[in-house]
Design a protein around this motif. Structure first.
Motif, PDB file in Angstrom:
ATOM      1  N   SER A  34      54.130  37.104  34.621  1.00 37.25           N
ATOM      2  CA  SER A  34      53.583  36.185  35.620  1.00 37.25           C
ATOM      3  C   SER A  34      54.630  35.158  36.049  1.00 37.25           C
ATOM      4  O   SER A  34      54.747  34.825  37.229  1.00 37.25           O
ATOM      5  CB  SER A  34      52.347  35.473  35.057  1.00 37.25           C
ATOM      6  N   TYR A  37      57.094  36.837  38.298  1.00 33.86           N
ATOM      7  CA  TYR A  37      56.521  37.005  39.634  1.00 33.86           C
ATOM      8  C   TYR A  37      56.538  35.684  40.405  1.00 33.86           C
ATOM      9  O   TYR A  37      56.921  35.635  41.579  1.00 33.86           O
ATOM     10  CB  TYR A  37      55.076  37.512  39.534  1.00 33.86           C
ATOM     11  N   ARG A  41      58.311  35.109  44.071  1.00 30.47           N
ATOM     12  CA  ARG A  41      57.188  35.427  44.955  1.00 30.47           C
ATOM     13  C   ARG A  41      57.598  35.533  46.428  1.00 30.47           C
ATOM     14  O   ARG A  41      56.870  36.137  47.225  1.00 30.47           O
ATOM     15  CB  ARG A  41      56.055  34.405  44.794  1.00 30.47           C
ATOM     16  N   GLN A  47      51.328  41.009  46.191  1.00 35.06           N
ATOM     17  CA  GLN A  47      50.354  40.394  45.294  1.00 35.06           C
ATOM     18  C   GLN A  47      50.090  41.224  44.042  1.00 35.06           C
ATOM     19  O   GLN A  47      50.949  41.322  43.182  1.00 35.06           O
ATOM     20  CB  GLN A  47      49.070  40.076  46.079  1.00 35.06           C
ATOM     21  N   TRP A  48      48.917  41.849  43.920  1.00 36.22           N
ATOM     22  CA  TRP A  48      48.555  42.557  42.687  1.00 36.22           C
ATOM     23  C   TRP A  48      49.585  43.617  42.313  1.00 36.22           C
ATOM     24  O   TRP A  48      49.960  43.748  41.140  1.00 36.22           O
ATOM     25  CB  TRP A  48      47.180  43.204  42.816  1.00 36.22           C
ATOM     26  N   GLY A 125      46.424  37.065  37.868  1.00 37.04           N
ATOM     27  CA  GLY A 125      46.291  37.077  39.322  1.00 37.04           C
ATOM     28  C   GLY A 125      45.446  35.920  39.837  1.00 37.04           C
ATOM     29  O   GLY A 125      45.766  35.298  40.861  1.00 37.04           O
ATOM     30  N   LYS A 126      44.381  35.613  39.124  1.00 36.46           N
ATOM     31  CA  LYS A 126      43.517  34.504  39.523  1.00 36.46           C
ATOM     32  C   LYS A 126      44.250  33.169  39.394  1.00 36.46           C
ATOM     33  O   LYS A 126      44.129  32.283  40.249  1.00 36.46           O
ATOM     34  CB  LYS A 126      42.237  34.501  38.691  1.00 36.46           C
ATOM     35  N   PHE A 130      45.513  34.763  43.731  1.00 33.50           N
ATOM     36  CA  PHE A 130      45.230  35.961  44.515  1.00 33.50           C
ATOM     37  C   PHE A 130      43.772  35.944  44.975  1.00 33.50           C
ATOM     38  O   PHE A 130      42.866  35.679  44.170  1.00 33.50           O
ATOM     39  CB  PHE A 130      45.479  37.226  43.701  1.00 33.50           C
ATOM     40  N   SER A 131      43.554  36.248  46.234  1.00 35.64           N
ATOM     41  CA  SER A 131      42.192  36.241  46.768  1.00 35.64           C
ATOM     42  C   SER A 131      41.654  37.636  47.036  1.00 35.64           C
ATOM     43  O   SER A 131      40.444  37.827  47.181  1.00 35.64           O
ATOM     44  CB  SER A 131      42.142  35.416  48.065  1.00 35.64           C
TER      45      SER A 131
END
Length: 241
Positions: A34, A37, A41, A47-48, A125-126, A130-131
């Motif tokens: 994480s 990433y 970014r 994203q995922w 991710g949350k 990430f949406s």
């Protein structure tokens, strides 16, 4: 008879600190992935899928092999203490049943680890904001990874059955994980046991399909498991001496 052997293996784990490794090592892998990433970014824009590549680069080649090494060393440790193999051999249980019980018990831990990794991936991710929904391929990545992880388990179990040291098999697993990265880079990953896990997890390219047809991949994994299983059983007596 297999049920009794499985129950005995589960009792050993109940009083073992192995669960610390089960929690801490995947957690470290998720944090490292994480953070990597987050730091990149600007160029990791999927994203995922991008997050998955960062999580798996640490998990597939370092953390998971180390975990399998720990699992297999732990599942064989009690028998190696004070020549307890003699007590095991005195029981009216075939060697193949003992091996299978250890294999299935270790695979149960691998399955639990995979589920935990999936949960950590979702949480990461949350936290990163990430949406969009989780990728629909996540379940297949984890399932194929579990099957391929069985290859590593079968190989490492054979090593741990024959080597009394707790640490040496873990070191071998780490070397194997790094060699797996090199084998995959050389294009021979499907032929190398430590590369199959990363292939099943689609570590390098989660947005594309599996590198080979799924039935070929499953056949290779099951073939390796069967081969290593037979070798492990044949070598058990030598390792018990």
């Amino acid at each position: 008879m297999l049920r009794r052997a499985l129950k005995a293996e589960n009792l050993k784990l109940k009083h073992s600190p192995i669960w610390l490794a089960f929690i801490i090592i995947p957690l470290i892998s998720a944090i490292m992935g994480s953070f990597n990433y987050y730091e990149n970014r600007e160029i990791l824009t999927s994203q995922w899928y991008s997050l998955w590549t960062q999580h798996t680069i640490f998990y597939c080649y370092l953390c998971f092999p180390a975990l399998v090494g720990v699992y297999c060393s732990t599942i064989c440790r009690l028998e190696h203490i004070n020549n307890n193999w003699k007590s095991v051999l005195a029981e009216p249980i075939p060697l193949r049943t003992i091996y299978l019980a250890k294999l299935l018990t270790t695979m149960k831990m691998v399955l639990g680890t995979q589920i935990f990794i999936g949960i950590l991936f979702w949480i990461s991710g949350k936290v990163l904001g990430f949406s969009i929904p989780l990728p629909k391929e996540l379940i297949s990545w984890l399932v194929l990874g579990t099957v391929a992880g069985g290859v590593m388990v079968a190989f490492q179990l054979g090593i741990s059955l024959c080597i009394r040291s707790f640490a040496v098999p873990i070191g071998i697993a780490l070397i194997g994980g790094i060699a797996g990265l090199a084998a995959r880079a050389a294009g021979v990953g499907l032929l190398f046991p430590y590369s199959l896990f990363a292939i099943g997890m689609c570590a390098n390219s989660p947005e594309t399909q599996l590198e080979c047809p799924i039935f070929v991949f499953m056949g290779i994994c099951l073939g390796f498991i069967g081969c290593f299983g037979m070798i492990g059983i044949k070598r058990m007596k030598k390792g018990m001496a």
